[in-house]
Write a protein that holds these residues in place. Structure first.
Motif, PDB file in Angstrom:
ATOM      1  N   GLY A   1      27.031  50.866  19.791  1.00 37.00           N
ATOM      2  CA  GLY A   1      26.517  51.709  20.861  1.00 37.00           C
ATOM      3  C   GLY A   1      25.068  52.109  20.623  1.00 37.00           C
ATOM      4  N   GLY A   2      24.309  52.217  21.720  1.00 36.62           N
ATOM      5  CA  GLY A   2      22.940  52.701  21.660  1.00 36.62           C
ATOM      6  C   GLY A   2      21.949  51.728  21.050  1.00 36.62           C
ATOM      7  N   VAL A   3      22.258  50.452  21.139  1.00 38.03           N
ATOM      8  CA  VAL A   3      21.325  49.448  20.604  1.00 38.03           C
ATOM      9  C   VAL A   3      20.581  48.804  21.772  1.00 38.03           C
ATOM     10  CG1 VAL A   3      21.173  47.240  19.394  1.00 38.03           C
ATOM     11  CG2 VAL A   3      22.731  48.991  18.582  1.00 38.03           C
ATOM     12  N   PRO A   4      19.239  48.736  21.715  1.00 40.23           N
ATOM     13  CA  PRO A   4      18.506  48.092  22.804  1.00 40.23           C
ATOM     14  C   PRO A   4      18.896  46.608  22.947  1.00 40.23           C
ATOM     15  CG  PRO A   4      17.046  48.746  20.996  1.00 40.23           C
ATOM     16  CD  PRO A   4      18.372  49.321  20.703  1.00 40.23           C
ATOM     17  N   PRO A   5      18.808  46.081  24.167  1.00 47.73           N
ATOM     18  CA  PRO A   5      19.307  44.721  24.437  1.00 47.73           C
ATOM     19  C   PRO A   5      18.688  43.654  23.545  1.00 47.73           C
ATOM     20  CG  PRO A   5      18.740  45.831  26.482  1.00 47.73           C
ATOM     21  CD  PRO A   5      18.309  46.734  25.391  1.00 47.73           C
ATOM     22  N   ILE A   6      17.408  43.846  23.225  1.00 51.64           N
ATOM     23  CA  ILE A   6      16.741  42.805  22.422  1.00 51.64           C
ATOM     24  C   ILE A   6      17.355  42.748  21.028  1.00 51.64           C
ATOM     25  CG2 ILE A   6      14.531  42.002  21.523  1.00 51.64           C
ATOM     26  CD1 ILE A   6      13.288  43.848  23.822  1.00 51.64           C
ATOM     27  N   LEU A   7      17.583  43.957  20.490  1.00 56.69           N
ATOM     28  CA  LEU A   7      18.201  44.011  19.167  1.00 56.69           C
ATOM     29  C   LEU A   7      19.633  43.512  19.227  1.00 56.69           C
ATOM     30  CD1 LEU A   7      17.108  47.279  17.346  1.00 56.69           C
ATOM     31  CD2 LEU A   7      16.926  44.939  16.537  1.00 56.69           C
ATOM     32  N   ALA A   8      20.318  43.820  20.331  1.00 62.22           N
ATOM     33  CA  ALA A   8      21.714  43.418  20.466  1.00 62.22           C
ATOM     34  C   ALA A   8      21.851  41.906  20.371  1.00 62.22           C
ATOM     35  CB  ALA A   8      22.275  43.914  21.797  1.00 62.22           C
ATOM     36  N   ALA A   9      20.855  41.207  20.881  1.00 57.97           N
ATOM     37  CA  ALA A   9      20.893  39.745  20.819  1.00 57.97           C
ATOM     38  C   ALA A   9      20.969  39.270  19.374  1.00 57.97           C
ATOM     39  CB  ALA A   9      19.660  39.160  21.506  1.00 57.97           C
ATOM     40  N   ILE A  10      20.386  40.059  18.478  1.00 60.11           N
ATOM     41  CA  ILE A  10      20.436  39.664  17.064  1.00 60.11           C
ATOM     42  C   ILE A  10      21.693  40.219  16.402  1.00 60.11           C
ATOM     43  CG2 ILE A  10      19.166  39.707  14.877  1.00 60.11           C
ATOM     44  CD1 ILE A  10      16.709  40.564  16.652  1.00 60.11           C
ATOM     45  N   ILE A  11      22.025  41.451  16.805  1.00 53.42           N
ATOM     46  CA  ILE A  11      23.121  42.142  16.098  1.00 53.42           C
ATOM     47  C   ILE A  11      24.481  41.566  16.459  1.00 53.42           C
ATOM     48  CG2 ILE A  11      24.333  44.356  16.011  1.00 53.42           C
ATOM     49  CD1 ILE A  11      21.561  45.669  15.899  1.00 53.42           C
ATOM     50  N   VAL A  12      24.666  41.206  17.733  1.00 51.80           N
ATOM     51  CA  VAL A  12      25.984  40.723  18.155  1.00 51.80           C
ATOM     52  C   VAL A  12      26.424  39.494  17.354  1.00 51.80           C
ATOM     53  CG1 VAL A  12      27.274  39.726  20.079  1.00 51.80           C
ATOM     54  CG2 VAL A  12      25.934  41.805  20.420  1.00 51.80           C
ATOM     55  N   PRO A  13      25.554  38.491  17.209  1.00 55.41           N
ATOM     56  CA  PRO A  13      25.995  37.348  16.383  1.00 55.41           C
ATOM     57  C   PRO A  13      26.344  37.753  14.958  1.00 55.41           C
ATOM     58  CG  PRO A  13      24.035  36.775  17.602  1.00 55.41           C
ATOM     59  CD  PRO A  13      24.233  38.237  17.798  1.00 55.41           C
ATOM     60  N   ILE A  14      25.599  38.721  14.424  1.00 60.51           N
ATOM     61  CA  ILE A  14      25.878  39.169  13.055  1.00 60.51           C
ATOM     62  C   ILE A  14      27.248  39.838  12.994  1.00 60.51           C
ATOM     63  CG2 ILE A  14      25.151  40.761  11.225  1.00 60.51           C
ATOM     64  CD1 ILE A  14      22.265  40.295  12.127  1.00 60.51           C
ATOM     65  N   GLU A  15      27.510  40.665  14.007  1.00 63.23           N
ATOM     66  CA  GLU A  15      28.803  41.352  14.045  1.00 63.23           C
ATOM     67  C   GLU A  15      29.945  40.348  14.169  1.00 63.23           C
ATOM     68  OE1 GLU A  15      29.833  44.597  14.026  1.00 63.23           O
ATOM     69  OE2 GLU A  15      27.866  45.425  13.572  1.00 63.23           O
ATOM     70  N   VAL A  16      29.733  39.343  15.027  1.00 65.52           N
ATOM     71  CA  VAL A  16      30.770  38.320  15.219  1.00 65.52           C
ATOM     72  C   VAL A  16      31.004  37.584  13.906  1.00 65.52           C
ATOM     73  CG1 VAL A  16      31.344  36.160  16.399  1.00 65.52           C
ATOM     74  CG2 VAL A  16      30.312  38.042  17.677  1.00 65.52           C
ATOM     75  N   LEU A  17      29.907  37.261  13.259  1.00 65.27           N
ATOM     76  CA  LEU A  17      30.011  36.532  11.992  1.00 65.27           C
ATOM     77  C   LEU A  17      30.749  37.378  10.952  1.00 65.27           C
ATOM     78  CD1 LEU A  17      28.876  33.728  11.269  1.00 65.27           C
ATOM     79  CD2 LEU A  17      27.084  34.906   9.972  1.00 65.27           C
ATOM     80  N   SER A  18      30.423  38.655  10.935  1.00 67.64           N
ATOM     81  CA  SER A  18      31.065  39.526   9.943  1.00 67.64           C
ATOM     82  C   SER A  18      32.549  39.663  10.246  1.00 67.64           C
ATOM     83  CB  SER A  18      30.377  40.887   9.904  1.00 67.64           C
ATOM     84  OG  SER A  18      31.019  41.803  10.758  1.00 67.64           O
ATOM     85  N   PHE A  19      32.883  39.645  11.544  1.00 68.85           N
ATOM     86  CA  PHE A  19      34.302  39.740  11.898  1.00 68.85           C
ATOM     87  C   PHE A  19      35.038  38.480  11.473  1.00 68.85           C
ATOM     88  CE2 PHE A  19      38.007  39.463  14.613  1.00 68.85           C
ATOM     89  CZ  PHE A  19      38.505  40.748  14.537  1.00 68.85           C
ATOM     90  N   ILE A  20      34.389  37.333  11.692  1.00 67.53           N
ATOM     91  CA  ILE A  20      35.039  36.066  11.328  1.00 67.53           C
ATOM     92  C   ILE A  20      35.201  35.957   9.815  1.00 67.53           C
ATOM     93  CG2 ILE A  20      34.724  33.556  11.340  1.00 67.53           C
ATOM     94  CD1 ILE A  20      33.330  33.927  14.069  1.00 67.53           C
ATOM     95  N   SER A  21      34.253  36.514   9.108  1.00 71.76           N
ATOM     96  CA  SER A  21      34.318  36.379   7.646  1.00 71.76           C
ATOM     97  C   SER A  21      35.335  37.343   7.025  1.00 71.76           C
ATOM     98  CB  SER A  21      32.946  36.620   7.033  1.00 71.76           C
ATOM     99  OG  SER A  21      32.545  37.933   7.278  1.00 71.76           O
ATOM    100  N   ARG A  22      35.847  38.258   7.846  1.00 79.31           N
ATOM    101  CA  ARG A  22      36.807  39.221   7.298  1.00 79.31           C
ATOM    102  C   ARG A  22      38.048  38.570   6.684  1.00 79.31           C
ATOM    103  NH1 ARG A  22      36.983  44.194  11.600  1.00 79.31           N
ATOM    104  NH2 ARG A  22      35.022  45.173  10.965  1.00 79.31           N
ATOM    105  N   PRO A  23      38.754  37.718   7.437  1.00 80.97           N
ATOM    106  CA  PRO A  23      39.948  37.118   6.817  1.00 80.97           C
ATOM    107  C   PRO A  23      39.597  36.304   5.591  1.00 80.97           C
ATOM    108  CG  PRO A  23      39.440  36.064   8.911  1.00 80.97           C
ATOM    109  CD  PRO A  23      38.580  37.279   8.823  1.00 80.97           C
TER     110      PRO A  23
END
Lengths: 187, 249
Positions: B147-169
């Motif tokens: 929450g509260g992340v500007p769209p430009i940053l979100a473009a970078i953060i979302v892939p990182i978050e997805v990657l971190s979620f995938i790496s969890r298992p």
């Protein structure tokens, strides 16, 4: 035999990590031919374990803990109730004590007042009686005095009559003597 | 053969069995899974069967385990997370007892095989995904957008978050597996040194004292690791479940 085997496994554990995934490798954790068996038995055992935990063990422990915390809460409540009761009893006792004290004081004052009044009235009565007795006694004394004084005259007359008769040879009546005494008394 | 540090992870068939072309033999691994479940279930069931108002020792242990896991779960996932309590409790006890069984000499360590830890990790992540989407619908994807992340940053953060979620298992399974594997290998290697050096005569015997001390110390460490890894697995499970319940962080 042992040496070659050791060598073999040694190389496999170093380079064999990616190679082992092919199956049939010598490094057991990556030997995919055992996966099916392991997964099946894990599913069976862990499934059974989960079932036992969720249906038997965990409800039971949760029950035990709940009963205990209920019991503790209940005991605390009871203790509080007892405390309140004892506080009330103490308050009631103190109030009664105060009441009894005031009552006792009242009784004591009343008794002493009554006793004083009684003593007073008794004293008055006795005094009245005494003064009445004194009055009658004085009356009686006066009466007796009167009687005695009046009798003194007649005794004197009798005595005088006897003496005159003795002296003059007894021809003087009593009445003459009395009249003579009265005459003498007048002159 | 005796000093081969990998040999302890060998799976041997005790009762060959094949179903639909799959080899599902009853192996030593299966035996120790059964032993783990049997021992822990028996203990938990019998220790609590008295339902003592004042617990005995055994009942205290069961209650402590219960409250330990319940506290972790409640703290990290809130009261709604308590519906996953049986899962987290089962995972913790299963992994802990399996790890501790591995501490006995000649016993097989169930959790030293990646397929077991991966299966458990995928079970957790699968439940997180299914429950996350079932409860929050498409809103579960907010998990990947802080929450509260500007769209430009979100473009970078979302892939990182997805990657971190995938790496969890992956991290969840490899952490447990690697810890158990490495610990047992190290223990075996040092114990092997003791045997080898002792075979070299008097000087060797003196030299063997050092690896012996290491072995003793490592054994203690491994007991700690056995508990710690079960704890870590349980606490990470709780945190992942929290993501499924409250995806917007």
């Amino acid at each position: 035999m042992a040496a070659t085997k050791e060598h073999e496994t040694g190389t496999n554990s170093e380079v064999g990590t990616p190679g082992g995934q092919e199956g049939g490798g010598a490094f057991p954790p990556f030997d995919s031919s055992t996966f099916a068996s392991q997964l099946l038995w894990l599913a069976i055992t862990f499934g059974l374990f989960y079932y036992l935990m969720s249906k038997v063990v965990l409800p039971r422990i949760s029950d035990i803990l709940e009963v205990r915390s209920d019991r503790i809460a209940q005991d605390l409540e009871e203790a509080n109730r007892f405390k309140q009761e004892s506080d009330e009893a103490i308050a009631a006792y103190e109030q009664e004590l105060a009441e009894a004290k005031s009552k006792a004081h009242a009784i004591a004052t009343e008794a002493s007042d009554k006793a004083k009044a009684e003593a007073e009235s008794y004293r008055e009565k006795v005094e009245a009686e005494l003064s009445a007795k004194l009055a009658t006694a004085e009356d009686k004394i006066a009466e007796i005095k009167q009687a005695a004084l009046s009798e003194v005259g007649s005794i004197a007359e009798d005595t005088a009559a006897v003496m005159v008769n003795e002296l003059l040879g007894g021809k003087v009546s009593k009445a003459d003597v009395t009249a003579a005494i009265k005459q003498a008394g007048k002159s | 053969m005796a000093t081969d540090p990998i040999h302890q992870f060998q799976i041997t068939k005790l009762l060959p069995l094949e179903v639909a072309g799959f080899d599902v033999s009853f192996t030593n691994s299966a035996l120790f899974m059964v032993a783990t479940v049997a021992l822990s279930s028996a203990f938990l069931i019998f220790s609590t069967s008295g339902r003592g108002l004042i617990p005995g020792r055994a009942q205290s242990i069961s209650e402590m385990a219960y409250e330990f896991i319940a506290n972790i779960l409640r703290q990290s996932a809130g009261s709604e997370g308590m519906k996953f309590f049986p899962l987290v409790f089962s995972l913790f006890v299963f992994i802990l007892i399996a790890n501790l069984f591995g501490m006995f000499p000649y016993f097989f360590t169930v959790t030293s095989h990646i397929i077991i830890t991966a299966a458990l990790a995928l079970l957790v992540i699968g439940i997180v995904l299914i429950y996350g989407f079932w409860r929050n619908g498409i809103g579960f994807l907010k998990l990947f957008v802080p929450g509260g992340v500007p769209p430009i940053l979100a473009a970078i953060i979302v892939p990182i978050e997805v990657l971190s979620f995938i790496s969890r298992p992956l991290s969840l399974s490899v952490r447990l597996f690697a810890n158990m594997l490495a610990g047992h290998i190290t223990l075996k290697v040092f114990a092997g040194f003791v045997v080898t050096l002792t075979g070299m005569g008097f000087g060797g015997m003196l030299g063997a004292l050092l690896p012996l001390a290491f072995t003793v110390a490592l054994t203690a460490l491994e007991f700690l690791v056995a508990f710690l890894q079960a704890y870590v697995f349980a606490i990470l499970t709780c945190m992942y479940l929290n993501d499924a319940i409250h995806p917007s962080h």
